[in-house]
Design an enzyme around this catalytic site. Sequence first.
Site, PDB file in Angstrom:
ATOM      1  N   ARG A 151     -14.936 -46.559   2.269  1.00  0.00           N
ATOM      2  CA  ARG A 151     -15.279 -46.131   0.914  1.00  0.00           C
ATOM      3  C   ARG A 151     -16.428 -45.131   0.837  1.00  0.00           C
ATOM      4  O   ARG A 151     -16.328 -44.118   0.158  1.00  0.00           O
ATOM      5  CB  ARG A 151     -15.674 -47.343   0.042  1.00  0.00           C
ATOM      6  CG  ARG A 151     -14.539 -48.054  -0.603  1.00  0.00           C
ATOM      7  CD  ARG A 151     -14.858 -49.518  -0.686  1.00  0.00           C
ATOM      8  NE  ARG A 151     -14.985 -50.029   0.667  1.00  0.00           N
ATOM      9  CZ  ARG A 151     -13.951 -50.448   1.391  1.00  0.00           C
ATOM     10  NH1 ARG A 151     -12.773 -50.462   0.866  1.00  0.00           N
ATOM     11  NH2 ARG A 151     -14.101 -50.855   2.647  1.00  0.00           N
ATOM     12  N   THR A 152     -17.529 -45.448   1.499  1.00  0.00           N
ATOM     13  CA  THR A 152     -18.719 -44.622   1.279  1.00  0.00           C
ATOM     14  C   THR A 152     -18.474 -43.205   1.792  1.00  0.00           C
ATOM     15  O   THR A 152     -18.720 -42.229   1.084  1.00  0.00           O
ATOM     16  CB  THR A 152     -19.946 -45.254   1.966  1.00  0.00           C
ATOM     17  OG1 THR A 152     -19.984 -46.632   1.609  1.00  0.00           O
ATOM     18  CG2 THR A 152     -21.234 -44.584   1.534  1.00  0.00           C
ATOM     19  N   ARG A 164     -25.286 -42.971   7.559  1.00  0.00           N
ATOM     20  CA  ARG A 164     -25.191 -44.432   7.742  1.00  0.00           C
ATOM     21  C   ARG A 164     -25.584 -44.732   9.178  1.00  0.00           C
ATOM     22  O   ARG A 164     -25.089 -44.098  10.115  1.00  0.00           O
ATOM     23  CB  ARG A 164     -23.775 -44.942   7.473  1.00  0.00           C
ATOM     24  CG  ARG A 164     -23.629 -46.408   7.825  1.00  0.00           C
ATOM     25  CD  ARG A 164     -22.319 -46.998   7.374  1.00  0.00           C
ATOM     26  NE  ARG A 164     -22.298 -47.176   5.925  1.00  0.00           N
ATOM     27  CZ  ARG A 164     -21.319 -47.796   5.269  1.00  0.00           C
ATOM     28  NH1 ARG A 164     -20.294 -48.298   5.934  1.00  0.00           N
ATOM     29  NH2 ARG A 164     -21.362 -47.921   3.970  1.00  0.00           N
ATOM     30  N   LYS A 200     -23.705 -38.430  24.483  1.00  0.00           N
ATOM     31  CA  LYS A 200     -24.371 -37.921  25.702  1.00  0.00           C
ATOM     32  C   LYS A 200     -25.856 -38.264  25.686  1.00  0.00           C
ATOM     33  O   LYS A 200     -26.605 -37.838  26.559  1.00  0.00           O
ATOM     34  CB  LYS A 200     -24.240 -36.393  25.776  1.00  0.00           C
ATOM     35  CG  LYS A 200     -22.818 -35.879  25.766  1.00  0.00           C
ATOM     36  CD  LYS A 200     -22.853 -34.337  25.714  1.00  0.00           C
ATOM     37  CE  LYS A 200     -21.557 -33.779  25.159  1.00  0.00           C
ATOM     38  NZ  LYS A 200     -21.716 -32.402  24.672  1.00  0.00           N
TER      39      LYS A 200
HETATM   40  N1   CP Z   1     -18.873 -50.672   0.250  1.00  0.00           N
HETATM   41  C1   CP Z   1     -18.975 -49.993   1.401  1.00  0.00           C
HETATM   42  O1   CP Z   1     -20.063 -49.580   1.834  1.00  0.00           O
HETATM   43  O2   CP Z   1     -17.772 -49.806   2.036  1.00  0.00           O
HETATM   44  P1   CP Z   1     -17.563 -49.018   3.393  1.00  0.00           P
HETATM   45  O3   CP Z   1     -18.258 -49.803   4.487  1.00  0.00           O
HETATM   46  O4   CP Z   1     -16.072 -48.951   3.589  1.00  0.00           O
HETATM   47  O5   CP Z   1     -18.196 -47.665   3.244  1.00  0.00           O
END
Ligand code: CP
Length: 309
Positions: free
Chosen positions: A57-58, A107, A86
């Site tokens: 999603r994100t 992330r 690497k």
């Molecule tokens: N809600 C959420 O962060 O989903 P993802 O891990 O799929 O990005």
Amino acid sequence: MNEFYQKDIISIKEFDREKLEKIFASTDKIMQLNSTERRKICKGNTLAYLFYEPSTRTRLSFDSAMASVGGNSLGISDITSSSAQKGESLADTVRIMSIYSDVLVLRHTLDGSSKFAAEVSEKPIINAGSGTEEHPTQAIQDLFTIKKEKKKIDGLKIGIIGDLKYGRTVYSLLHGLGNYDVDVHLISPESLRVRSDSIYEIKKKLSYTESTDIEEYIDELDVLYVTRIQKERFPDEEEYLKVKGSYVVGLDLLKQMKDDSIILHPLPRLDEISTDIDNTKNAKYFEQAEYGKHVRAALLGLILNENGF
Ligand code: CP
């Protein structure tokens, strides 16, 4: 100048009620514009995504949001296919990607990763999940969903259930809710209660109870926010197995809830919400995912336009 212009989004704690309401108003505006008008907002801008952990999603909602406002995206969704494999550092990877883009979505497995990235990046950083710490754009999306579906946030009784120890969406949501007048019921197995350092901060801004019993307040709740038990964050699989399947929200439980209550989940879901719930009027987690795209489009529009849009 618009106050979000060229700003990082690292923590929901940076957002007071006024800022949140401005983002909600901009999201409403995005949703009302036709596609031709929307595509002018970030025309010519590039978003870079850098994901050290899996995401559906994100990452895709940022990608889709950027396309909807006329920009384009590039990035690394599988870190094993990048030069991090690497041994390239996060700092160098971020520096390079910020050369190729106007805004960077990160992330990472580590708490503090986005804050660190913001210190080395030439361009604004958006935290798309940092360890067990925060997922601020998810919280903005969650608050926006509550506001859209319940027409208000103040005065609501909100249950948050599941993995409250490792679930980073919970921390961001609790801090976001701290800007509103709500009653929060935290429901989790004993071993997955909200971490004590965070509860200390949350106590200062939020009225809450803690319980292991899902039925204790179920008939009073306006919103039930369900979370997945985060298997990947347990140091020990045996500990995970002890709490796996602790709560399942099914039709029996829904019958005990208020008729107009809503059920949310940041997703992905495993078995904590029965699929029988999906077609009920109370299930709003797919709408929540859709709102996420519009909220992120609004954030990109605000970050990339000096005078807003
Ligand atoms: N809600 C959420 O962060 O989903 P993802 O891990 O799929 O990005």
